[in-house]
Scaffold this active site. Structure first.
Site, mmCIF file in Angstrom:
data_model
loop_
_atom_site.group_PDB
_atom_site.id
_atom_site.type_symbol
_atom_site.label_atom_id
_atom_site.label_comp_id
_atom_site.label_asym_id
_atom_site.label_seq_id
_atom_site.Cartn_x
_atom_site.Cartn_y
_atom_site.Cartn_z
ATOM 1 N N SER A 1 -22.117 74.484 8.194
ATOM 2 C CA SER A 1 -22.168 73.812 6.891
ATOM 3 C C SER A 1 -23.473 74.194 6.215
ATOM 4 O O SER A 1 -24.479 74.432 6.895
ATOM 5 C CB SER A 1 -22.135 72.295 7.090
ATOM 6 N N TYR B 1 -25.337 65.036 10.988
ATOM 7 C CA TYR B 1 -24.439 66.160 10.685
ATOM 8 C C TYR B 1 -25.224 67.459 10.489
ATOM 9 O O TYR B 1 -24.867 68.512 11.035
ATOM 10 C CB TYR B 1 -23.646 65.808 9.428
HETATM 11 P P1 NAP Z 1 -11.090 67.418 8.017
HETATM 12 O O1 NAP Z 1 -10.110 67.660 6.935
HETATM 13 O O2 NAP Z 1 -11.668 66.063 8.213
HETATM 14 O O3 NAP Z 1 -10.416 67.925 9.405
HETATM 15 C C1 NAP Z 1 -11.153 67.838 10.586
HETATM 16 C C2 NAP Z 1 -10.381 68.493 11.706
HETATM 17 O O4 NAP Z 1 -11.173 68.433 12.896
HETATM 18 C C3 NAP Z 1 -9.069 67.810 12.012
HETATM 19 O O5 NAP Z 1 -8.107 68.768 12.371
HETATM 20 C C4 NAP Z 1 -9.420 66.933 13.210
HETATM 21 O O6 NAP Z 1 -8.317 66.683 14.083
HETATM 22 C C5 NAP Z 1 -10.403 67.833 13.926
HETATM 23 N N1 NAP Z 1 -11.259 67.089 14.835
HETATM 24 C C6 NAP Z 1 -12.162 66.127 14.545
HETATM 25 N N2 NAP Z 1 -12.758 65.704 15.662
HETATM 26 C C7 NAP Z 1 -12.208 66.402 16.687
HETATM 27 C C8 NAP Z 1 -12.402 66.415 18.080
HETATM 28 N N3 NAP Z 1 -13.308 65.618 18.682
HETATM 29 N N4 NAP Z 1 -11.655 67.263 18.831
HETATM 30 C C9 NAP Z 1 -10.741 68.086 18.262
HETATM 31 N N5 NAP Z 1 -10.531 68.108 16.939
HETATM 32 C C10 NAP Z 1 -11.251 67.277 16.152
HETATM 33 O O7 NAP Z 1 -12.360 68.372 7.879
HETATM 34 P P2 NAP Z 1 -12.571 69.766 7.113
HETATM 35 O O8 NAP Z 1 -13.205 69.448 5.825
HETATM 36 O O9 NAP Z 1 -11.362 70.606 7.163
HETATM 37 O O10 NAP Z 1 -13.718 70.371 8.039
HETATM 38 C C11 NAP Z 1 -13.488 71.412 8.966
HETATM 39 C C12 NAP Z 1 -14.839 71.944 9.408
HETATM 40 O O11 NAP Z 1 -15.550 72.422 8.275
HETATM 41 C C13 NAP Z 1 -15.739 70.893 10.064
HETATM 42 O O12 NAP Z 1 -16.459 71.469 11.106
HETATM 43 C C14 NAP Z 1 -16.659 70.506 8.944
HETATM 44 O O13 NAP Z 1 -17.883 69.991 9.415
HETATM 45 C C15 NAP Z 1 -16.819 71.821 8.224
HETATM 46 N N6 NAP Z 1 -17.259 71.680 6.842
HETATM 47 C C16 NAP Z 1 -16.479 71.050 5.923
HETATM 48 C C17 NAP Z 1 -16.950 70.960 4.629
HETATM 49 C C18 NAP Z 1 -16.164 70.284 3.530
HETATM 50 O O14 NAP Z 1 -16.700 70.167 2.418
HETATM 51 N N7 NAP Z 1 -14.926 69.869 3.748
HETATM 52 C C19 NAP Z 1 -18.201 71.466 4.282
HETATM 53 C C20 NAP Z 1 -18.959 72.088 5.246
HETATM 54 C C21 NAP Z 1 -18.472 72.202 6.528
HETATM 55 P P3 NAP Z 1 -7.380 65.366 13.871
HETATM 56 O O15 NAP Z 1 -6.700 65.559 12.560
HETATM 57 O O16 NAP Z 1 -6.427 65.414 14.997
HETATM 58 O O17 NAP Z 1 -8.311 64.214 13.886
#
Ligand code: NAP
Length: 250
Positions: free
Chosen positions: A144, A157
């Site tokens: 991130s 985070y």
């Molecule tokens: P999201 O929509 O909240 O989805 C999170 C995913 O991670 C879900 O598939 C969830 O599974 C899975 N997960 C959470 N905890 C877990 C665990 N302990 N074991 C296995 N799976 C787990 O998040 P996203 O926005 O797509 O984010 C994906 C990645 O990108 C993350 O690493 C996040 O930090 C990073 N990121 C996101 C953003 C943003 O703006 N969205 C920005 C920077 C970085 P379940 O559905 O089964 O719970």
């Protein structure tokens, strides 16, 4: 059909039930990979992504595991190896937020985020790398911009994602002699459930700092991850690619 990946490439995406992970799983399938889809609790979401992967003519394997739990991670990688043989690609994407100012942060909130984001990256990167020892492969870790630039309210985070970047850079040195590349994608504000939790006033303020003037889409992050995982990036390792609409300086 010409594809980015050699026929038969097997990929794992963690956190593939929604958001960036789901988009990455689909983009990998379109680019020629069979995809193992990890999730923790959203079984229905993961099953829907699996159906879409199969509709693209690729194999999908659903593998439930909490990435912060060593026994579950070991069992997941053993199952993938038993059913498919070794992985060629792993996109380590699972992540959570639990925001709050450091002065008021409980150690539970700290451990929750470090446990999934950083310990989860460690455990899954270790097991993925071992599967790639013989034939080589590519890992992409999703960090991130908070892990590079910091962000108020995200000490846990930002620390976890800064750790992911350091872990990936170190593993890139260690794994290169085995033909394994390790890179990082660092997204900014991407339109997923995670960002929908951000209070509207804070999100509006953040948008002012994005030169492209909007949030990104999961697909825009997936494109970067697929590129770094693919043979098109064969001379790139140990690097961080920010996908943030120009938000943070290099
Ligand atoms: P999201 O929509 O909240 O989805 C999170 C995913 O991670 C879900 O598939 C969830 O599974 C899975 N997960 C959470 N905890 C877990 C665990 N302990 N074991 C296995 N799976 C787990 O998040 P996203 O926005 O797509 O984010 C994906 C990645 O990108 C993350 O690493 C996040 O930090 C990073 N990121 C996101 C953003 C943003 O703006 N969205 C920005 C920077 C970085 P379940 O559905 O089964 O719970």
């Amino acid at each position: 059909m010409s594809t980015l990946f050699p026929e038969g490439t097997r990929a794992l995406v963690t956190g593939a039930s929604r958001g960036i992970g789901a988009a990455t799983a689909l983009a990998l399938a379109e680019a020629g990979c069979d995809v193992a889809l990890n999730y923790r609790s959203s079984a229905a979401g993961a099953e829907e992504v699996a159906e879409r992967v199969r509709a693209l003519g690729r194999e999908a394997l659903l593998v439930r595991a909490d990435v912060g739990d060593e026994a579950q991670v070991m069992a997941m990688f053993q199952r993938i190896r038993a059913e498919w043989g070794p992985l060629g690609v792993a996109v380590l994407n699972s992540g959570v937020t639990s925001d709050g100012h450091l002065a008021a942060m409980s150690s539970g909130k700290w451990q929750e985020v470090i446990g999934t984001n950083l310990t989860g990256a460690f455990l899954t990167a270790r097991e993925a790398t071992k599967q790639m020892y013989v034939d080589g492969g590519a890992l992409v870790l999703i960090a991130s911009t908070s892990g590079i630039a910091g962000r108020a309210g995200q000490a846990n985070y930002a620390a976890s994602k800064g750790g992911v970047i350091a872990l990936a850079k170190t593993l890139a040195y260690e794994a290169a002699p085995r033909g394994i590349r390790v890179n990082v994608v660092a997204p900014g504000f991407i339109d997923t459930d995670m960002v929908r939790k951000v209070p509207p006033a804070r999100l509006k303020e953040a948008l002012h700092a994005i030169p492209l003037g909007r949030t990104g889409t999961p697909r825009e992050v997936a494109s970067a991850a697929v590129f770094l995982a693919s043979p098109a990036a064969s001379y790139i390792t140990g690097k961080v690619l920010t996908v943030d609409g120009g938000m943070i300086p290099n």
